[in-house]
Design an enzyme around this catalytic site. Structure first.
Site, PDB file in Angstrom:
ATOM      1  CD  GLU A  96     -21.995  36.761  31.033  1.00 11.97           C
ATOM      2  OE1 GLU A  96     -23.009  36.432  31.679  1.00 11.97           O
ATOM      3  OE2 GLU A  96     -20.891  36.238  31.186  1.00 11.97           O
ATOM      4  CB  CYS A 109     -14.744  39.184  25.636  1.00 13.05           C
ATOM      5  SG  CYS A 109     -15.744  37.798  25.134  1.00 13.05           S
ATOM      6  CB  CYS A 116     -26.449  31.603  21.846  1.00 12.03           C
ATOM      7  SG  CYS A 116     -25.696  30.931  20.342  1.00 12.03           S
ATOM      8  CB  CYS A 120     -22.399  24.686  21.834  1.00 10.85           C
ATOM      9  SG  CYS A 120     -22.238  25.431  20.205  1.00 10.85           S
ATOM     10  CB  CYS A 123     -22.003  27.011  25.305  1.00 14.55           C
ATOM     11  SG  CYS A 123     -22.094  28.805  25.324  1.00 14.55           S
ATOM     12  N   GLY A 163     -23.693  34.650  22.333  1.00 15.30           N
ATOM     13  CA  GLY A 163     -24.303  34.832  21.015  1.00 15.30           C
ATOM     14  C   GLY A 163     -23.437  34.345  19.872  1.00 15.30           C
ATOM     15  CD  GLU A 164     -22.208  32.018  15.285  1.00 17.51           C
ATOM     16  OE1 GLU A 164     -21.534  31.225  15.968  1.00 17.51           O
ATOM     17  OE2 GLU A 164     -21.692  32.752  14.417  1.00 17.51           O
ATOM     18  CB  SER A 218     -16.023  27.587  17.888  1.00 20.46           C
ATOM     19  OG  SER A 218     -15.880  28.888  18.392  1.00 20.46           O
ATOM     20  CG  LEU A 219     -12.553  22.450  13.885  1.00 21.91           C
ATOM     21  CD1 LEU A 219     -13.613  22.563  12.803  1.00 21.91           C
ATOM     22  CD2 LEU A 219     -11.173  22.302  13.248  1.00 21.91           C
ATOM     23  CG  HIS A 220     -14.919  23.545  20.013  1.00 22.21           C
ATOM     24  ND1 HIS A 220     -13.814  24.330  20.265  1.00 22.21           N
ATOM     25  CD2 HIS A 220     -15.992  24.329  20.292  1.00 22.21           C
ATOM     26  CE1 HIS A 220     -14.204  25.525  20.668  1.00 22.21           C
ATOM     27  NE2 HIS A 220     -15.516  25.556  20.684  1.00 22.21           N
ATOM     28  CB  CYS A 337     -18.861  34.091  27.612  1.00 23.15           C
ATOM     29  SG  CYS A 337     -17.923  35.589  27.499  1.00 23.15           S
TER      30      CYS A 337
HETATM   31  N1  SAH Z   1     -20.846  31.837  19.316  1.00 23.99           N
HETATM   32  C1  SAH Z   1     -19.500  32.070  18.969  1.00 23.99           C
HETATM   33  C2  SAH Z   1     -18.810  33.081  19.857  1.00 23.99           C
HETATM   34  C3  SAH Z   1     -19.154  33.032  21.302  1.00 23.99           C
HETATM   35  S1  SAH Z   1     -18.582  31.618  22.195  1.00 23.99           S
HETATM   36  C4  SAH Z   1     -18.734  30.759  18.938  1.00 23.99           C
HETATM   37  O1  SAH Z   1     -19.267  29.762  19.385  1.00 23.99           O
HETATM   38  O2  SAH Z   1     -17.621  30.772  18.430  1.00 23.99           O
HETATM   39  C5  SAH Z   1     -16.847  31.971  22.363  1.00 23.99           C
HETATM   40  C6  SAH Z   1     -15.977  30.758  22.512  1.00 23.99           C
HETATM   41  O3  SAH Z   1     -16.152  30.163  23.809  1.00 23.99           O
HETATM   42  C7  SAH Z   1     -16.251  29.671  21.497  1.00 23.99           C
HETATM   43  O4  SAH Z   1     -15.045  29.188  20.948  1.00 23.99           O
HETATM   44  C8  SAH Z   1     -16.948  28.632  22.344  1.00 23.99           C
HETATM   45  O5  SAH Z   1     -16.880  27.377  21.757  1.00 23.99           O
HETATM   46  C9  SAH Z   1     -16.220  28.762  23.653  1.00 23.99           C
HETATM   47  N2  SAH Z   1     -16.877  28.162  24.791  1.00 23.99           N
HETATM   48  C10 SAH Z   1     -18.185  28.193  25.108  1.00 23.99           C
HETATM   49  N3  SAH Z   1     -18.413  27.509  26.246  1.00 23.99           N
HETATM   50  C11 SAH Z   1     -17.228  27.045  26.678  1.00 23.99           C
HETATM   51  C12 SAH Z   1     -16.800  26.268  27.797  1.00 23.99           C
HETATM   52  N4  SAH Z   1     -17.666  25.833  28.699  1.00 23.99           N
HETATM   53  N5  SAH Z   1     -15.498  25.999  27.903  1.00 23.99           N
HETATM   54  C13 SAH Z   1     -14.597  26.449  26.998  1.00 23.99           C
HETATM   55  N6  SAH Z   1     -14.924  27.173  25.920  1.00 23.99           N
HETATM   56  C14 SAH Z   1     -16.225  27.473  25.756  1.00 23.99           C
HETATM   57 FE1  SF4 Z   2     -23.764  29.905  20.978  1.00 24.77          FE
HETATM   58 FE2  SF4 Z   2     -21.101  30.037  20.774  1.00 24.77          FE
HETATM   59 FE3  SF4 Z   2     -22.308  29.147  23.011  1.00 24.77          FE
HETATM   60 FE4  SF4 Z   2     -22.341  27.660  20.826  1.00 24.77          FE
HETATM   61  S1  SF4 Z   2     -20.519  28.262  22.003  1.00 24.77           S
HETATM   62  S2  SF4 Z   2     -24.086  28.059  22.187  1.00 24.77           S
HETATM   63  S3  SF4 Z   2     -22.520  29.214  19.273  1.00 24.77           S
HETATM   64  S4  SF4 Z   2     -22.407  31.197  22.188  1.00 24.77           S
END
Ligand code: SAH
Ligand code: SF4
Length: 350
Positions: A96, A109, A116, A120, A123, A163-164, A218-220, A337
């Site tokens: 997507e 985007c 992936c 995480c 996600c 995806g990463e 993506s530090l979080h 996403c």
């Molecule tokens: N894999 C890469 C890029 C794709 S994810 C990464 O992790 O950075 C894109 C962004 O969406 C990342 O910052 C990820 O942490 C965030 N993300 C994924 N699931 C989420 C959710 N449920 N709520 C908020 N942000 C989310």
């Molecule tokens: Fe993969 Fe990014 Fe989702 Fe983590 S947040 S599972 S790295 S797509």
């Protein structure tokens, strides 16, 4: 389909590679420019390349695979015009992409992998693991076919879909060159952001390319205990190691890094974490994006309240760190996403 697998994907070729291929086929290398231009438009067959001779089109067809994604599903937000697409690829896999209409232009985007493997906890994209990498041409297709569908140019690209990106390093790097080079759609690297969950070694490798893109981390969470409980990648590259790679990236490229920070209630939103984050970023050119967590049904994590997000932002700003709260786009569609693909996969299973 098996025949397709044996063919080279023509959209993955640079203009130089195309010249070599044409020479090998006994064709004039200057044709490479013409073909390259076609490949960066949403053509659906070699026969549409009308300024090429019919025999040449037939030869290209025989030797190369021209990828054409088919729109399997589309959602358009009635609130802000955000468009979400589910594309079916030549082998049946789906990915997507999202088109967001910002004041500073149309932003796409893109996904970089089918699924992936980073796992995480919050996600939707990672729920089914990694199926396969996307090729450079398939990532480019997402942009080309969105331009076609919406009838407007795309100005910015963010690699923040499924995806990463740094786990698909070679193809992503190739895509970055293809999408920004002369002769193609030429989206300036300063209009491209790449988001990573923090593969420190690949961040250092990318630094050597000296691209003008924005790197987004993506530090979080600023502490390993919280971070590793929601992002398994933290066990491989703990926060200190990641920050070392970020320093190296900034020192090498001079590009300010952007940090994504997801606000999850009781997990990442505590005042001491704001203080710790500020301490971590102090003295570094950085920008923090606070993102309210988008709940997914498989995870117990919940978004922080507006008030908590505001307080967190204030602590950062008091410490001299600029932080913005990201506006949620497309609230009436499957905005996060991975959610559209997941829903479609689930429906297929029923
Ligand atoms: N894999 C890469 C890029 C794709 S994810 C990464 O992790 O950075 C894109 C962004 O969406 C990342 O910052 C990820 O942490 C965030 N993300 C994924 N699931 C989420 C959710 N449920 N709520 C908020 N942000 C989310
Ligand atoms: Fe993969 Fe990014 Fe989702 Fe983590 S947040 S599972 S790295 S797509």
């Amino acid at each position: 389909m098996s025949e397709n697998k044996l063919k080279t994907e023509i959209k993955c070729l640079s203009i130089e590679e195309l010249k070599v291929a044409l020479q090998e086929m006994g064709e004039k290398p200057f044709r490479a420019g013409q073909i390259f231009q076609w490949l960066h438009t949403p053509v659906t067959s070699f026969d549409e390349m009308t300024n090429l001779s019919k025999p040449l089109r037939a030869k290209l067809e025989e030797r190369f695979l021209l990828t054409v994604p088919v729109c399997a599903r589309k959602q358009i937000s009635q609130v802000d015009g955000t468009r979400k697409y589910l594309w079916q690829l030549h082998d049946g896999d789906c990915v997507e992409s999202v088109l967001m209409k910002y004041e500073h232009g149309n932003t796409v985007c893109v996904s970089t992998q089918v699924g992936c493997r980073m796992g995480c906890k919050f996600c939707a994209s990672g729920l089914f693991g990694l199926k396969r990498h996307l090729s450079a041409g398939e990532i480019l297709d997402e942009v080309l076919f969105i331009q076609k569908d919406c009838g407007e140019p795309v100005h910015n690209i963010v690699l923040m879909g499924t995806g990463e990106p740094l786990d698909n390093y070679d193809n992503v790097l190739k895509f970055l060159h293809l999408v920004s080079c002369a002769g193609g759609i030429q989206i300036g690297q300063r209009h491209i952001s790449l988001s990573t969950s923090g593969l420190a070694d690949k961040i250092e490798l990318l630094a050597q390319e000296k691209l003008q893109i924005t790197l987004s981390i993506s530090l979080h969470a600023p502490d390993d205990e919280s971070r590793s409980s929601i992002m398994p990648v933290d066990k491989r590259y703990p926060v200190a190691r990641l920050m070392q790679a970020c320093n190296h990236y900034f020192d090498t490229t001079g590009r300010r890094i952007s940090y994504e920070y997801m606000m999850a209630r009781g997990k990442t939103d505590r005042p001491w974490q704001a203080e710790r984050l500020a301490a971590l970023l102090r003295g570094r050119p950085a920008h923090v994006n606070l993102i309210p967590l988008n709940p997914v049904k498989e995870s117990p994590l919940q978004p922080s309240s507006r008030e908590t997000v505001r307080k967190f932002q204030q602590i950062l700003e008091r410490n001299g760190i600029t932080a913005t709260v990201r506006r949620k786009l497309g609230p009436d569609i499957d905005a996060a996403c991975g959610q559209l693909r997941r829903r479609t996969l689930e429906e297929g299973e029923r």
